[in-house]
Design an enzyme around this catalytic site. Sequence first.
Site, PDB file in Angstrom:
ATOM      1  N   LYS A 105       0.891  -1.180   0.000  1.00 12.08           N
ATOM      2  CA  LYS A 105       0.000   0.000   0.000  1.00 12.08           C
ATOM      3  C   LYS A 105       0.919   1.216   0.000  1.00 12.08           C
ATOM      4  CE  LYS A 105      -2.560   3.456   1.467  1.00 12.08           C
ATOM      5  NZ  LYS A 105      -1.933   4.555   0.730  1.00 12.08           N
ATOM      6  N   GLY A 165       6.335   5.753   8.436  1.00 13.06           N
ATOM      7  CA  GLY A 165       5.475   6.932   8.344  1.00 13.06           C
ATOM      8  C   GLY A 165       5.372   7.626   9.681  1.00 13.06           C
ATOM      9  N   SER A 166       4.210   8.209   9.929  1.00  8.21           N
ATOM     10  CA  SER A 166       4.052   9.036  11.132  1.00  8.21           C
ATOM     11  C   SER A 166       3.898   8.174  12.391  1.00  8.21           C
ATOM     12  CB  SER A 166       2.828   9.929  10.979  1.00  8.21           C
ATOM     13  OG  SER A 166       1.675   9.124  10.866  1.00  8.21           O
ATOM     14  N   ASN A 167       4.173   8.768  13.535  1.00  8.27           N
ATOM     15  CA  ASN A 167       4.060   8.052  14.808  1.00  8.27           C
ATOM     16  C   ASN A 167       2.624   7.649  15.114  1.00  8.27           C
ATOM     17  OD1 ASN A 167       6.786   8.939  15.212  1.00  8.27           O
ATOM     18  ND2 ASN A 167       6.439   8.269  17.309  1.00  8.27           N
ATOM     19  N   GLY A 203       1.643   4.751  12.884  1.00 10.79           N
ATOM     20  CA  GLY A 203       2.482   3.598  13.236  1.00 10.79           C
ATOM     21  C   GLY A 203       2.001   2.919  14.514  1.00 10.79           C
ATOM     22  N   GLU A 250       8.823   2.043  11.427  1.00  5.70           N
ATOM     23  CA  GLU A 250       9.860   3.080  11.389  1.00  5.70           C
ATOM     24  C   GLU A 250       9.138   4.410  11.339  1.00  5.70           C
ATOM     25  OE1 GLU A 250      12.819   2.844  12.167  1.00  5.70           O
ATOM     26  OE2 GLU A 250      12.870   0.659  12.101  1.00  5.70           O
ATOM     27  N   CYS A 264      13.204  11.134   7.618  1.00 10.77           N
ATOM     28  CA  CYS A 264      13.119  10.852   9.054  1.00 10.77           C
ATOM     29  C   CYS A 264      14.494  11.008   9.703  1.00 10.77           C
ATOM     30  CB  CYS A 264      12.539   9.470   9.295  1.00 10.77           C
ATOM     31  SG  CYS A 264      13.459   8.177   8.509  1.00 10.77           S
ATOM     32  N   GLU A 266       8.644  16.596  15.493  1.00 12.51           N
ATOM     33  CA  GLU A 266       9.131  16.403  14.120  1.00 12.51           C
ATOM     34  C   GLU A 266       8.394  17.365  13.195  1.00 12.51           C
ATOM     35  OE1 GLU A 266       8.164  12.724  11.872  1.00 12.51           O
ATOM     36  OE2 GLU A 266      10.303  12.650  11.416  1.00 12.51           O
TER      37      GLU A 266
HETATM   38  N1  LIG Z   1       9.455   8.360   9.242  1.00 13.37           N
HETATM   39  C1  LIG Z   1       9.271   8.773   8.013  1.00 13.37           C
HETATM   40  O1  LIG Z   1      10.054   8.483   7.151  1.00 13.37           O
HETATM   41  C2  LIG Z   1       8.066   9.548   7.656  1.00 13.37           C
HETATM   42  C3  LIG Z   1       7.457  10.351   8.597  1.00 13.37           C
HETATM   43  N2  LIG Z   1       6.360  11.049   8.247  1.00 13.37           N
HETATM   44  C4  LIG Z   1       5.768  11.923   9.274  1.00 13.37           C
HETATM   45  O2  LIG Z   1       4.379  11.827   9.206  1.00 13.37           O
HETATM   46  C5  LIG Z   1       3.783  13.097   8.970  1.00 13.37           C
HETATM   47  C6  LIG Z   1       2.547  12.936   8.127  1.00 13.37           C
HETATM   48  O3  LIG Z   1       2.859  12.354   6.875  1.00 13.37           O
HETATM   49  P1  LIG Z   1       1.848  11.324   6.232  1.00 13.37           P
HETATM   50  O4  LIG Z   1       2.190  11.057   4.837  1.00 13.37           O
HETATM   51  O5  LIG Z   1       0.457  11.794   6.480  1.00 13.37           O
HETATM   52  O6  LIG Z   1       2.188   9.999   7.080  1.00 13.37           O
HETATM   53  P2  LIG Z   1       1.262   8.771   7.349  1.00 13.37           P
HETATM   54  O7  LIG Z   1       1.813   8.024   8.488  1.00 13.37           O
HETATM   55  O8  LIG Z   1      -0.153   9.192   7.389  1.00 13.37           O
HETATM   56  O9  LIG Z   1       1.427   7.901   5.987  1.00 13.37           O
HETATM   57  C7  LIG Z   1       2.331   6.847   5.798  1.00 13.37           C
HETATM   58  C8  LIG Z   1       1.621   5.679   5.098  1.00 13.37           C
HETATM   59  O10 LIG Z   1       0.594   5.178   5.949  1.00 13.37           O
HETATM   60  C9  LIG Z   1      -0.663   5.203   5.263  1.00 13.37           C
HETATM   61  N3  LIG Z   1      -1.732   5.423   6.229  1.00 13.37           N
HETATM   62  C10 LIG Z   1      -2.342   6.581   6.582  1.00 13.37           C
HETATM   63  N4  LIG Z   1      -3.295   6.356   7.518  1.00 13.37           N
HETATM   64  C11 LIG Z   1      -3.275   5.029   7.774  1.00 13.37           C
HETATM   65  C12 LIG Z   1      -4.016   4.184   8.653  1.00 13.37           C
HETATM   66  N5  LIG Z   1      -4.964   4.665   9.462  1.00 13.37           N
HETATM   67  N6  LIG Z   1      -3.721   2.869   8.674  1.00 13.37           N
HETATM   68  C13 LIG Z   1      -2.766   2.368   7.876  1.00 13.37           C
HETATM   69  N7  LIG Z   1      -2.038   3.116   7.010  1.00 13.37           N
HETATM   70  C14 LIG Z   1      -2.290   4.431   6.957  1.00 13.37           C
HETATM   71  C15 LIG Z   1      -0.504   6.324   4.262  1.00 13.37           C
HETATM   72  O11 LIG Z   1      -1.458   6.238   3.236  1.00 13.37           O
HETATM   73  P3  LIG Z   1      -1.985   7.602   2.511  1.00 13.37           P
HETATM   74  O12 LIG Z   1      -0.814   8.204   1.870  1.00 13.37           O
HETATM   75  O13 LIG Z   1      -2.971   7.113   1.534  1.00 13.37           O
HETATM   76  O14 LIG Z   1      -2.569   8.446   3.598  1.00 13.37           O
HETATM   77  C16 LIG Z   1       0.917   6.078   3.802  1.00 13.37           C
HETATM   78  O15 LIG Z   1       0.954   5.003   2.905  1.00 13.37           O
HETATM   79  C17 LIG Z   1       4.895  13.907   8.335  1.00 13.37           C
HETATM   80  O16 LIG Z   1       4.723  15.249   8.537  1.00 13.37           O
HETATM   81  C18 LIG Z   1       6.107  13.377   9.045  1.00 13.37           C
HETATM   82  O17 LIG Z   1       6.248  14.022  10.279  1.00 13.37           O
HETATM   83  C19 LIG Z   1       5.832  10.967   6.989  1.00 13.37           C
HETATM   84  C20 LIG Z   1       6.403  10.191   6.024  1.00 13.37           C
HETATM   85  C21 LIG Z   1       7.593   9.440   6.284  1.00 13.37           C
HETATM   86  O1  LIG Z   2      18.371   8.973   5.265  1.00 20.45           O
HETATM   87  C1  LIG Z   2      17.972   8.114   4.492  1.00 20.45           C
HETATM   88  O2  LIG Z   2      18.590   7.808   3.481  1.00 20.45           O
HETATM   89  C2  LIG Z   2      16.698   7.348   4.763  1.00 20.45           C
HETATM   90  C3  LIG Z   2      15.687   8.174   5.456  1.00 20.45           C
HETATM   91  C4  LIG Z   2      14.433   7.449   5.748  1.00 20.45           C
HETATM   92  O3  LIG Z   2      14.411   6.263   5.941  1.00 20.45           O
HETATM   93  C5  LIG Z   2      13.177   8.179   5.822  1.00 20.45           C
HETATM   94  O4  LIG Z   2      13.175   9.396   5.748  1.00 20.45           O
HETATM   95  O5  LIG Z   2      12.123   7.519   5.951  1.00 20.45           O
END
Ligand SMILES: NC(=O)C1=CN([C@@H]2O[C@H](COP(=O)(O)OP(=O)(O)OC[C@H]3O[C@@H](n4cnc5c(N)ncnc54)[C@H](OP(=O)(O)O)[C@@H]3O)[C@@H](O)[C@H]2O)C=CC1
Ligand SMILES: O=C(O)CCC(=O)C(=O)O
Length: 489
Positions: A182, A235-237, A240, A257, A291, A392
């Site tokens: 997904k 993705g986001s905390n 996650g 992560e 991240c 963050e």
């Molecule tokens: N650690 C990292 O690398 C990342 C951190 N972030 C953090 O998260 C914040 C928000 O970004 P965002 O893109 O909204 O991150 P999300 O955590 O919402 O998205 C990450 C993934 O999870 C999916 N998702 C969203 N809601 C759900 C749910 N309820 N159950 C299962 N999967 C879900 C998203 O789908 P969809 O796109 O369709 O919503 C996407 O594929 C950023 O500002 C940043 O702080 C974001 C991206 C990467």
């Molecule tokens: O620093 C990197 O190359 C990877 C970063 C990463 O995993 C992320 O932003 O989700």
Amino acid sequence: MTTSTEKTVQTVLNYIDGQWVEASTGQTAESLNPANVDDVVGRYQLSSSEDLDQAVEAAWKAQKEWRKLPGSARGDILFKAADIMEKRIDEIARTMTREMGKTFPEAKGETARGVAILRYYAGEGMRPVGDVIPSTDSSAIMFTTRTPLGVVGVITPWNFPVAIPMWKAAPALIYGNAVVMKPASEAAVTCAKVIDCLHEAGIPAGVINMVTGSGSVVGQGLAEHPKVSGITFTGSNGVGKKLGQLALERGIKYQLEMGGKNPVIVAEDADLDLAVDATISGGLKSTGQKCTATSRVIVHEDVYEEFREKLLAKVAEITVGDGLNEGSWMGPSVSENQLNTVLSYVQKGKEEGAKLLYGGNRCEKGANAKGFFVEPAVFDEVTPDMAIAREEIFGPVLALMKVSSFEEALDVANDSDYGLSASVFTTNISKALSFINEMDAGLVRINAESAGVELQAPFGGMKQSSSHSREQGRAAIEFFTSIKTVFVK
Ligand SMILES: NC(=O)C1=CN([C@@H]2O[C@H](COP(=O)(O)OP(=O)(O)OC[C@H]3O[C@@H](n4cnc5c(N)ncnc54)[C@H](OP(=O)(O)O)[C@@H]3O)[C@@H](O)[C@H]2O)C=CC1
Ligand SMILES: O=C(O)CCC(=O)C(=O)O
């Protein structure tokens, strides 16, 4: 991978059981270029739980044969996919830049990383698995082997639309799992191109599937599906943790992560030019949307002013613009939402009493007015209690903090809910060693920027940054397989 096009807009389909198919809802959504909202990069399927169910069923059936193949045969397919991805590198990188904004050289570097990840895990198919353990019974042999989980749900973000899907899917596949992916909606078109490389390489039908659509329907549905045995997420905390709870309730494996609030310490004996370049690269490349991005810059008082002036001079040279333009060093935020998040943190920083030394405004002049561009921001006089030092931001914002000793620098660096990556600039070996020992982060880097992950090394965070598992390198085997202890007599 697409249906007929209206103008030049691609409509990306779901990939289920080896076929590119429309979602049962008949609905699609637009993926827009964050550098120019008039540019529609493509449309992706808004799938339902029915589509997800088909994908999981296909994966479940396909996994039974896939796991029986020798690792070398699974590896051959990954090697082929890597060759195909390498040939399509410009096309994929261009789509990435158009879809999520990072500059073309960064997008190309990331796609090359995707190729290398595929090759690394292809090789895993030929590497030893398990240990022979002496039994107390001298007429028996005891050893460990590894068994795949079954169907793994892979939920990925938009910030690394090639590398993250690949560093999750490639180990899942080589160790004998089937995958349902997904991708983030904001990077669905790019991810479809990656899946297409595996399709072209002849991966058996059902072994990998991709279902696009809303996170709360498809992503959450994956974690809840009775035939899914593992969830890997970046993705986001907030999301996650929710996924972790769902997985825990179902008793399946999960790997999360999540965020970071990564510090760089600049000691009084640091090479300041090196530290300035690494702070800029670590904090502002990819518009700070990593991240592992540097966001807290903790500097010894003896070199604080000199460092700050050098940093400001270099930040002022940064050109913000469309990542496809050769002169652009920094692209836009990925979306209007993300841009607004960045602007709201800039505002919060000012309200909390930090001093904005540079940038932090939306770019509204010329061609940049059509996109989600923001100037890189540098704050001075930041204290550890401020939101810009704790939360963050996921944007190009650097928070400068002054300290009077190395011990204080370490305390400030560790004063965070997160623990993903951290770096130190020092020419003193004792300080470097203290940092290695005392810094609570999964990735510690000496005289190097906080971002920059190598695919052959374990990657993951401490504290709230991860579920404490590790991805990439050989560490991936720990998540994507279970150990089976075998006793033969
Ligand atoms: N650690 C990292 O690398 C990342 C951190 N972030 C953090 O998260 C914040 C928000 O970004 P965002 O893109 O909204 O991150 P999300 O955590 O919402 O998205 C990450 C993934 O999870 C999916 N998702 C969203 N809601 C759900 C749910 N309820 N159950 C299962 N999967 C879900 C998203 O789908 P969809 O796109 O369709 O919503 C996407 O594929 C950023 O500002 C940043 O702080 C974001 C991206 C990467
Ligand atoms: O620093 C990197 O190359 C990877 C970063 C990463 O995993 C992320 O932003 O989700």
